[in-house]
Design an enzyme around this catalytic site. Structure first.
Site, short mmCIF file in Angstrom:
data_model
loop_
_atom_site.label_atom_id
_atom_site.label_comp_id
_atom_site.label_asym_id
_atom_site.label_seq_id
_atom_site.Cartn_x
_atom_site.Cartn_y
_atom_site.Cartn_z
N ASN A 26 -13.04 3.22 -5.15
CA ASN A 26 -11.62 3.32 -5.55
C ASN A 26 -11.25 4.15 -4.34
OD1 ASN A 26 -12.26 2.53 -7.97
ND2 ASN A 26 -12.22 4.57 -8.98
N HIS A 75 -14.94 1.94 0.00
CA HIS A 75 -13.76 1.08 0.43
C HIS A 75 -12.47 1.69 1.04
CE1 HIS A 75 -15.44 -2.07 -2.53
NE2 HIS A 75 -16.14 -1.86 -1.28
N GLU A 96 -16.46 -3.27 -21.08
CA GLU A 96 -16.93 -4.49 -21.34
C GLU A 96 -18.50 -4.74 -20.21
OE1 GLU A 96 -13.69 -6.74 -20.66
OE2 GLU A 96 -13.76 -6.64 -18.74
N TYR A 144 0.93 -1.16 -0.15
CA TYR A 144 0.13 -0.10 -0.01
C TYR A 144 0.89 1.22 0.00
CZ TYR A 144 -4.30 -2.55 0.18
OH TYR A 144 -5.39 -3.37 -0.14
N ALA A 176 -13.69 4.86 -20.32
CA ALA A 176 -14.57 5.85 -19.41
C ALA A 176 -14.49 6.96 -19.93
CB ALA A 176 -14.25 5.68 -18.05
#
Ligand code: APR
Length: 225
Positions: free
Chosen positions: A83, A100, A194, A47, A210
């Site tokens: 995100n 999240h 997709e 991270y 996008a």
């Protein structure tokens, strides 16, 4: 609601990209409480690298289009993102919920302290209780409860237009939001490279990168007001 696909063109890899690996790791080796208990240094290093990578990327036209939509939208609006990057806020989004968690936050597993955090976490003591190891990214891992579910539920119960952007629809409870929005009578749109897992649950689909499909969709919405 957005997922990793909206940040792909900014240069941040999606989770379930080539080979099912995320930056060379299986998701369950770095994004679960068990992985952190087993090998905290590996998880913190992973991270720390993701957090550092934020400095090398910029919002793309899709992030900016959603910020324009919010600014022009009359009535309630909520951008729920799965995100952990900060590209939506850097594009100008305000009514934003990171369900999240966020790479740019940390919390202490020992004393509960939590705040914004922009440096590395590996080898750093908690600024509140001084213990080490104690800090972890303030990120929702698999098997943990997402942030803001009550606020999201309230928004879905009152939703007229629901869009899922750049998400594979594989992770719950986010994958179920389309159904909740439908039940509230919302028009539902999938914007993705997709078809996602729940593609057939949407009233409308727009496939493509996008930066193109989100920009065009927002322009249509704003022109039709
Ligand atoms: N434009 C639009 N969509 C794209 C683009 C793009 N340029 N590039 C990729 N995509 C699509 C992919 O086709 C895929 O359907 O984005 C989706 C990304 O899916 P995932 O990698 O599964 O990401 P996401 O849905 O956000 O994952 C949900 O899983 O690992 C957990 O907590 C993590 O928030 C994450 C959650």
């Amino acid at each position: 609601m957005t997922g990793a696909g909206i940040s792909a063109e900014s240069g941040l890899p999606t989770f379930r990209g080539a080979g099912g690996l995320w930056e060379g790791h299986r998701v369950e080796d770095v994004a679960t409480p068990r992985a952190f208990a087993r090998d905290p240094d590996l998880v913190l290093r992973f991270y720390d690298a993701r957090r550092r990578a934020l400095a090398t990327v910029e919002p793309n036209p899709a992030h900016r289009a959603l910020a324009r939509l919010e600014a022009a939208w009359e009535g309630p609006f909520l951008l729920v993102t799965q995100n952990v990057d900060d590209l939506h806020e850097r594009a100008g989004s305000k009514r934003l919920l990171h369900m999240h968690g966020e790479l740019l936050r940390a919390r202490c597993t020992r004393c509960g302290w939590a705040d914004r955090w922009s440096g590395d976490l590996l080898g750093v003591a908690c600024p509140a209780c001084g213990r080490l190891p104690a800090l972890r990214p303030d990120i929702v891992w698999f098997e943990e409860i997402p942030i803001g579910l009550e606020r999201i539920e309230a928004a879905l119960a009152d939703c007229r237009l629901f869009a899922a952007i750049g998400t594979s629809g594989r992770v719950w409870p986010a994958a179920g939001f389309v159904e909740r929005a439908r039940r509230a009578g919302a028009h539902t749109v999938e914007l993705n490279l997709e078809p996602g897992e729940a593609s057939d649950r949407f009233h409308e689909q727009r496939f493509g990168p996008a930066s193109r499909v989100v920009t065009a969709w927002v322009a249509e919405l704003l022109a039709g007001r």
